[in-house]
Design an enzyme around this catalytic site. Structure first.
Site, short mmCIF file in Angstrom:
data_model
loop_
_atom_site.label_atom_id
_atom_site.label_comp_id
_atom_site.label_asym_id
_atom_site.label_seq_id
_atom_site.Cartn_x
_atom_site.Cartn_y
_atom_site.Cartn_z
N ASP A 74 -46.63 18.46 0.07
CA ASP A 74 -47.32 18.00 1.27
C ASP A 74 -46.37 17.87 2.46
O ASP A 74 -45.15 17.78 2.30
CB ASP A 74 -48.05 16.66 1.02
CG ASP A 74 -47.14 15.54 0.53
OD1 ASP A 74 -46.21 15.80 -0.26
OD2 ASP A 74 -47.36 14.38 0.94
N GLU A 136 -46.23 12.81 -1.34
CA GLU A 136 -44.91 12.20 -1.12
C GLU A 136 -44.88 11.51 0.23
O GLU A 136 -44.36 10.41 0.38
CB GLU A 136 -43.81 13.27 -1.19
CG GLU A 136 -42.40 12.71 -1.28
CD GLU A 136 -41.72 12.42 0.05
OE1 GLU A 136 -40.65 11.82 0.04
OE2 GLU A 136 -42.27 12.80 1.12
N GLU A 164 -34.60 17.02 -0.85
CA GLU A 164 -34.86 16.52 0.52
C GLU A 164 -33.68 16.90 1.40
O GLU A 164 -32.55 17.03 0.93
CB GLU A 164 -35.01 14.99 0.50
CG GLU A 164 -36.29 14.50 -0.14
CD GLU A 164 -37.53 14.68 0.74
OE1 GLU A 164 -37.37 14.84 1.96
OE2 GLU A 164 -38.64 14.66 0.19
N HIS A 359 -40.47 15.89 10.29
CA HIS A 359 -41.59 15.18 10.93
C HIS A 359 -41.66 15.40 12.44
O HIS A 359 -42.52 14.82 13.11
CB HIS A 359 -41.55 13.66 10.65
CG HIS A 359 -41.57 13.32 9.19
ND1 HIS A 359 -41.81 12.04 8.72
CD2 HIS A 359 -41.40 14.09 8.08
CE1 HIS A 359 -41.76 12.04 7.40
NE2 HIS A 359 -41.51 13.27 6.99
ZN LIG Z 1 -39.69 15.16 2.24
#
Ligand SMILES: [Zn+2]
Length: 385
Positions: A74, A136, A164, A359
């Protein structure tokens, strides 16, 4: 079936707009089909309403001791963000791969998928697994059921690398966290009659002020050995959203806010939760002495264990060997690594890209980071051979 390059796989992964609020099944369908076509065994773990699935894949001999490459399918939304190019198409410009999820973390997933196909084709001696979760980005809620399902469908792996973004540095520790949606129920009266009502806002403020006081108390003390490795070197309590009230002259009937606590590994998350809940219950009791129908409702919406640096951990040793990175790295954001560790895996975080680009509008992964990831996977395949 034709083998795809890591870059081609990335293009496909990014083309699926797998924002956490929607289904990820189109991506999982495609990826399962591709891996199965390459001879890699795949298993799905469905969520409750079967709108999402985690994908578990196993390449190489059917034995315990696999290296697990872990990622999430996601991504965060793009709503309201100004993007220069289509977020769902990987666009290369100025040495960067732009697109939602290129950095967090479909870039790593593409590299991992390519590595599994290679591991299967070459016939490695030690198995390699992929663990691709969902949900997540809404609080790491998809990984624990996936990890439990893995115990049933594939031989147990031993070292987990959570990809990550860490600029391919080896991250051995991160904070854990917990979060609550708070709903303070007050009692409306004309504000001139203040003592006869209960202002949800003013009572909520008491709970928020407890967070402020607690933060100040934490900061006044010297950091413990473990905490000193983090920036900031302590547990932090925070409110990120608040709403409430209808008019300046009515005691507010409702106040809602969201609390998160980011907890240094070694400190007990349940203890922090207990202290917070105890303070809420104290305030609630005082509210109910005025109006019995007043209340504070607490809804715990996430809880993620921290990642404890391991003494002589296998995942750390492996990642250091593959990257040549000997610095000690800890981060203050949470990942699924703590959940793998809690389930008995040795775990580290190591992946391409920079968390600063995650993000963001115009999220990107540097081509050089993607290449570094390819070299990492090549060395991993050599280590498994
Ligand atoms: Zn992540």
């Amino acid at each position: 079936m034709q083998q795809l390059t890591a870059r081609q796989i990335l293009d496909r992964l990014v083309s699926f707009p797998t924002v956490s609020r929607g289904s990820n099944l189109a991506l999982v369908d495609w990826l399962e089909g591709y891996l199965t076509g390459q001879g890699v065994r795949c298993f799905r773990h469905w969520n409750e309403d079967r709108q999402k699935a985690a994908l578990i894949a196993h390449a190489g001999p059917w034995e315990e001791g696999a290296v697990v490459l872990s990622g999430h399918s996601d991504v965060v939304p793009v709503d309201g963000q100004a993007w220069t190019s289509d977020p769902w198409t990987v666009t290369e410009r100025d040495g960067r791969l732009y697109g939602r999820g290129t950095c967090d973390m479909k870039g790593f997933v593409a590299l991992a998928v390519r590595a599994l196909v290679e591991a299967q084709a070459r016939g490695v001696r030690r198995p390699l697994q992929l663990a691709l979760s969902y949900d997540e980005e809404i609080g790491c809620t998809g990984a624990p059921p996936m990890i439990r399902a893995m115990q049933d469908v594939v031989p147990k792996g031993s070292a987990a690398i959570i990809g990550e973004p860490s600029r391919m540095g080896v991250i051995t520790g991160h904070k854990g966290g917990t979060g609550y949606h708070v709903h303070v129920k007050g009692f409306e009266v004309h504000s001139s009659l203040l003592p006869h009502g209960v202002s949800a806002i003013m009572e909520g403020a008491r709970l928020i002020d407890w967070l402020n006081d607690t933060n100040a108390g934490i900061r006044a003390k010297p950091p413990t050995g473990m905490a000193a490795r983090f920036d900031p070197p302590f547990t932090t309590l925070h409110v990120g959203m608040i709403e409430g009230g209808t008019a300046h002259n009515i005691t507010a009937a409702d106040c809602r806010f969201a609390v998160e606590m980011r907890v240094v590994p070694g400190e007990s998350i349940p203890d922090w939760e207990d202290r917070f809940v105890a303070r809420a219950r104290e305030i609630e009791a005082a509210m109910q002495a005025v109006r019995p129908e007043a209340a504070i409702h607490l809804d715990r919406f996430f809880g993620v264990p921290g990642l404890q640096p391991e003494e002589g951990g296998e995942a750390e040793a492996l990642a250091r060997r593959l990257t040549g990175d000997n610095r000690t790295g800890v981060v203050s954001y949470g990942t699924e690594a703590g959940q793998f560790q809690e389930a008995g895996y040795s775990a580290v975080v190591c992946g391409p890209g920079d968390i600063a680009q995650a993000h963001q509008p115009d999220e990107y992964l540097e081509v050089s980071q993607f290449r570094a990831g390819e070299r990492f996977m090549e060395r991993l395949l050599a280590a498994l051979a």
